[in-house]
Design a protein around this motif. Sequence first.
Motif, mmCIF file in Angstrom:
data_model
loop_
_atom_site.group_PDB
_atom_site.id
_atom_site.type_symbol
_atom_site.label_atom_id
_atom_site.label_comp_id
_atom_site.label_asym_id
_atom_site.label_seq_id
_atom_site.Cartn_x
_atom_site.Cartn_y
_atom_site.Cartn_z
ATOM 1 N N TYR A 37 0.852 -1.174 0.000
ATOM 2 C CA TYR A 37 0.000 0.000 0.000
ATOM 3 C C TYR A 37 0.898 1.238 0.000
ATOM 4 O O TYR A 37 2.082 1.152 0.315
ATOM 5 N N ARG A 38 0.305 2.363 -0.318
ATOM 6 C CA ARG A 38 1.041 3.620 -0.196
ATOM 7 C C ARG A 38 0.102 4.723 0.266
ATOM 8 O O ARG A 38 -1.105 4.663 0.041
ATOM 9 N N GLN A 39 0.707 5.697 0.921
ATOM 10 C CA GLN A 39 -0.054 6.849 1.392
ATOM 11 C C GLN A 39 0.748 8.106 1.140
ATOM 12 O O GLN A 39 1.835 8.281 1.708
ATOM 13 N N GLN A 44 -5.592 9.301 1.174
ATOM 14 C CA GLN A 44 -5.875 8.040 1.846
ATOM 15 C C GLN A 44 -4.875 6.974 1.400
ATOM 16 O O GLN A 44 -4.323 7.035 0.302
ATOM 17 N N ARG A 45 -4.684 6.011 2.259
ATOM 18 C CA ARG A 45 -3.836 4.878 1.903
ATOM 19 C C ARG A 45 -4.515 4.084 0.788
ATOM 20 O O ARG A 45 -5.717 3.831 0.850
ATOM 21 N N GLU A 46 -3.736 3.697 -0.203
ATOM 22 C CA GLU A 46 -4.301 2.954 -1.315
ATOM 23 C C GLU A 46 -3.499 1.675 -1.572
ATOM 24 O O GLU A 46 -2.293 1.625 -1.351
ATOM 25 N N ALA A 91 5.366 8.681 -1.864
ATOM 26 C CA ALA A 91 4.481 8.269 -0.780
ATOM 27 C C ALA A 91 5.269 7.439 0.226
ATOM 28 O O ALA A 91 6.416 7.059 -0.037
ATOM 29 N N TYR A 93 5.358 3.839 1.602
ATOM 30 C CA TYR A 93 4.914 2.526 1.137
ATOM 31 C C TYR A 93 4.907 1.554 2.315
ATOM 32 O O TYR A 93 5.896 1.445 3.044
ATOM 33 N N TYR A 94 3.789 0.856 2.449
ATOM 34 C CA TYR A 94 3.596 -0.068 3.554
ATOM 35 C C TYR A 94 3.408 -1.490 3.042
ATOM 36 O O TYR A 94 2.666 -1.730 2.088
ATOM 37 N N ASN A 96 1.899 -5.204 3.738
ATOM 38 C CA ASN A 96 0.718 -5.742 4.416
ATOM 39 C C ASN A 96 0.655 -7.250 4.218
ATOM 40 O O ASN A 96 0.875 -7.745 3.111
ATOM 41 N N TRP A 105 0.862 -5.068 9.489
ATOM 42 C CA TRP A 105 1.434 -3.966 8.715
ATOM 43 C C TRP A 105 2.889 -3.759 9.088
ATOM 44 O O TRP A 105 3.290 -3.932 10.241
ATOM 45 N N GLY A 108 6.487 1.075 7.275
ATOM 46 C CA GLY A 108 6.493 1.985 6.140
ATOM 47 C C GLY A 108 7.890 2.415 5.740
ATOM 48 O O GLY A 108 8.793 2.487 6.585
#
Length: 115
Positions: A37-39, A44-46, A91, A93-94, A96, A105, A108
């Motif tokens: 994911y990235r924010q 919002q996180r996507e 962003a 990046y996370y 998951n 999670w 990041g």
Amino acid sequence: QVQLVESGGGLAQPGGSLRLSCATSRIIFSIYHMAWYRQAPGKQRELVAIAYSGGSTNYVDSVKDRFTISRDNAKNTVYLQMNSLKPEDTAVYYCNAASAAQTYWGQGTQVTVSS
């Protein structure tokens, strides 16, 4: 304690590449769907990309043909190869990990795309 540890973020120029890694511990990696994911600031996180436990993958449209997610079940690690980077990819990046019962999670890693 379950850990997801991301690495590989940093500064890249537009058109450049980065490879993110997420090393996991204390989970049965092979049964988890692994995703990135990235924010971005103010957004919002996507979901960027997902590698399902069965092997299939999926991507958000904005990164298709530029990013590649892969997983190494022997190393309990998931990767995100990012090519042709754009400033809008900037962003945090996370990583998951998700199963039917649990979601974890990482902390990041910052990716900044700028000239």
